[in-house]
Design an enzyme around this catalytic site. Structure first.
Site, PDB file in Angstrom:
ATOM      1  N   MET A  44       0.842  -1.195   0.000  1.00 25.15           N
ATOM      2  CA  MET A  44       0.000   0.000   0.000  1.00 25.15           C
ATOM      3  C   MET A  44       0.884   1.255   0.000  1.00 25.15           C
ATOM      4  O   MET A  44       0.419   2.347   0.322  1.00 25.15           O
ATOM      5  CB  MET A  44      -0.935  -0.008   1.203  1.00 25.15           C
ATOM      6  CG  MET A  44      -1.916  -1.179   1.120  1.00 25.15           C
ATOM      7  SD  MET A  44      -3.422  -0.925   2.056  1.00 25.15           S
ATOM      8  CE  MET A  44      -2.773  -0.787   3.701  1.00 25.15           C
TER       9      MET A  44
ATOM     10  N   HIS B 178       9.300  -3.536   3.380  1.00 26.14           N
ATOM     11  CA  HIS B 178       8.939  -3.751   1.976  1.00 26.14           C
ATOM     12  C   HIS B 178      10.188  -4.089   1.150  1.00 26.14           C
ATOM     13  O   HIS B 178      10.140  -4.960   0.280  1.00 26.14           O
ATOM     14  CB  HIS B 178       8.284  -2.495   1.389  1.00 26.14           C
ATOM     15  CG  HIS B 178       7.004  -2.082   2.047  1.00 26.14           C
ATOM     16  ND1 HIS B 178       6.877  -0.919   2.767  1.00 26.14           N
ATOM     17  CD2 HIS B 178       5.781  -2.678   2.096  1.00 26.14           C
ATOM     18  CE1 HIS B 178       5.640  -0.799   3.219  1.00 26.14           C
ATOM     19  NE2 HIS B 178       4.956  -1.861   2.833  1.00 26.14           N
TER      20      HIS B 178
ATOM     21  N   LEU C 163       6.765   3.129   1.367  1.00 25.52           N
ATOM     22  CA  LEU C 163       7.640   1.957   1.490  1.00 25.52           C
ATOM     23  C   LEU C 163       8.758   2.162   2.512  1.00 25.52           C
ATOM     24  O   LEU C 163       9.279   3.260   2.674  1.00 25.52           O
ATOM     25  CB  LEU C 163       8.238   1.626   0.118  1.00 25.52           C
ATOM     26  CG  LEU C 163       7.220   1.357  -0.994  1.00 25.52           C
ATOM     27  CD1 LEU C 163       7.932   1.095  -2.321  1.00 25.52           C
ATOM     28  CD2 LEU C 163       6.301   0.186  -0.648  1.00 25.52           C
TER      29      LEU C 163
ATOM     30  N   SER D  76       4.300   1.230   7.793  1.00 21.70           N
ATOM     31  CA  SER D  76       4.067   2.552   7.206  1.00 21.70           C
ATOM     32  C   SER D  76       3.434   3.466   8.252  1.00 21.70           C
ATOM     33  O   SER D  76       3.639   4.685   8.237  1.00 21.70           O
ATOM     34  CB  SER D  76       3.136   2.440   5.999  1.00 21.70           C
ATOM     35  OG  SER D  76       3.683   1.529   5.074  1.00 21.70           O
TER      36      SER D  76
ATOM     37  N   ASP E 191       2.359  -9.452   9.039  1.00 15.81           N
ATOM     38  CA  ASP E 191       0.894  -9.588   8.975  1.00 15.81           C
ATOM     39  C   ASP E 191       0.579 -11.079   8.896  1.00 15.81           C
ATOM     40  O   ASP E 191       0.186 -11.595   7.856  1.00 15.81           O
ATOM     41  CB  ASP E 191       0.355  -8.836   7.757  1.00 15.81           C
ATOM     42  CG  ASP E 191       0.664  -7.353   7.846  1.00 15.81           C
ATOM     43  OD1 ASP E 191      -0.084  -6.630   8.495  1.00 15.81           O
ATOM     44  OD2 ASP E 191       1.687  -6.919   7.281  1.00 15.81           O
TER      45      ASP E 191
END
Ligand code: AMP
Length: 286
Positions: free
Chosen positions: A34, A41, A37, A190, A154
């Site tokens: 999303m 990421h 970064l 983020s 996650d």
């Protein structure tokens, strides 16, 4: 000289290029993000760049996976920094579609995942996993990658993607990448950009608590005792609000209250600091 990164907003233009890659036997890695970064990421991107001929990074803030309008509207976005980071890493393609390009006004499919996905993020963010399931399925169909990369940060989402790929027969190899942390232990996110220095210091306490909890389990304490202790620690700390602390049997996709739970393999936490929601987890083997 390295090829400059190619940026696509349109699905058909992206697919034309990817089709030509496939015809030439070029392998494709996908890293869905999303944006905004960070090194977490980058770790996914590096893995993809290493294991595939071409890497596509998607940046799309997927409105339908947000259950909270303010969270969606306030989600950090930084396109210029992102494309520079992607170029520096050697990512080949940035796919950054608009909302209209991705959904074209349609949003009629609803995923229902099993019991496990009604817990934790599923419980505290109603509709979240449906949104993740829909957007990831769309990205898989658009890009048709050989491999796709997801972070263990996650954890529940990673398990959901594995389930999705199995149940819908996507021919995609799902690769999981360990969580990247600050020196303080705070998992990169983020959302960390919205934390003040003081709040970031408080947030690093989550990692300490996770480690302490795992040590207690390794020393033979039972799940209830450890859960109670973590909960108390949050009650003692006025700067952080606990949403949940939960144990997960990863292999069986279960929490302790499910009959098919065998043994804990991870502890997951979601907490709020000054209205900023953070999640983290630690895997272990008893
Ligand atoms: P997001 O942009 O937050 O949707 O994340 C995109 C991908 O990066 C997801 O697969 C995340 O699990 C992964 N990711 C986010 N933070 C980290 C981190 N600190 N370490 C490793 N992977 C991460």
């Amino acid at each position: 000289m390295d090829q400059p990164i190619r940026i696509f907003q349109r699905i058909d233009e992206l697919q034309k290029v990817l089709d030509s890659y496939r015809r030439d036997g070029i392998s494709i890695g996908l890293v869905p993000t999303m944006g905004s970064l960070h090194d977490g990421h980058s770790s996914l991107l590096r893995a993809s760049i290493k294991e595939n001929d071409k890497t596509v990074c998607s940046i799309f803030v997927n409105k339908i996976q947000f259950n909270n309008e303010d969270d969606y509207l306030g989600y950090p976005q930084n396109v210029d920094d992102d494309s520079k980071l992607l170029s520096d890493l050697g990512c080949d393609i940035l796919f950054a579609p608009s909302e209209d390009e991705m959904y074209g006004g349609f949003n009629s499919i609803q995923f229902q995942f099993g019991e496990f996905f009604k817990t934790m993020e599923g419980a505290f963010r109603p509709g979240h996993f449906n949104g993740v399931g829909v957007v990831v399925s769309k990205l898989f169909n658009i890009v048709r990658p050989d491999r796709a990369y997801f972070g263990e940060k996650d954890l529940q989402q990673l398990l959901l993607i594995n389930r999705l790929v199995k149940e819908l027969n996507f021919q995609i190899d799902i690769k999981s990448v360990p969580t990247i942390r600050e020196d303080s232990g705070l998992a990169l996110s983020s959302r960390n950009k919205k934390l003040s220095d003081v709040q970031a210091g408080v947030a690093s306490g989550i990692y300490l608590l996770l480690n302490k909890a795992v040590n207690q389990l390794l020393n033979g304490d039972d799940l209830q005792t450890v859960r109670a202790e973590v909960t108390q620690r949050f009650k003692d700390n006025r700067d952080m609000k606990l949403e949940y602390v939960e144990f997960v049997d990863i292999a069986n996709m279960a929490t302790p209250d499910m009959s098919w739970f065998e043994k804990p393999e991870a502890i997951c936490i979601a907490a709020e600091i000054g209205g900023i929601r953070l999640i983290d987890n630690l895997q272990f083997s008893l």
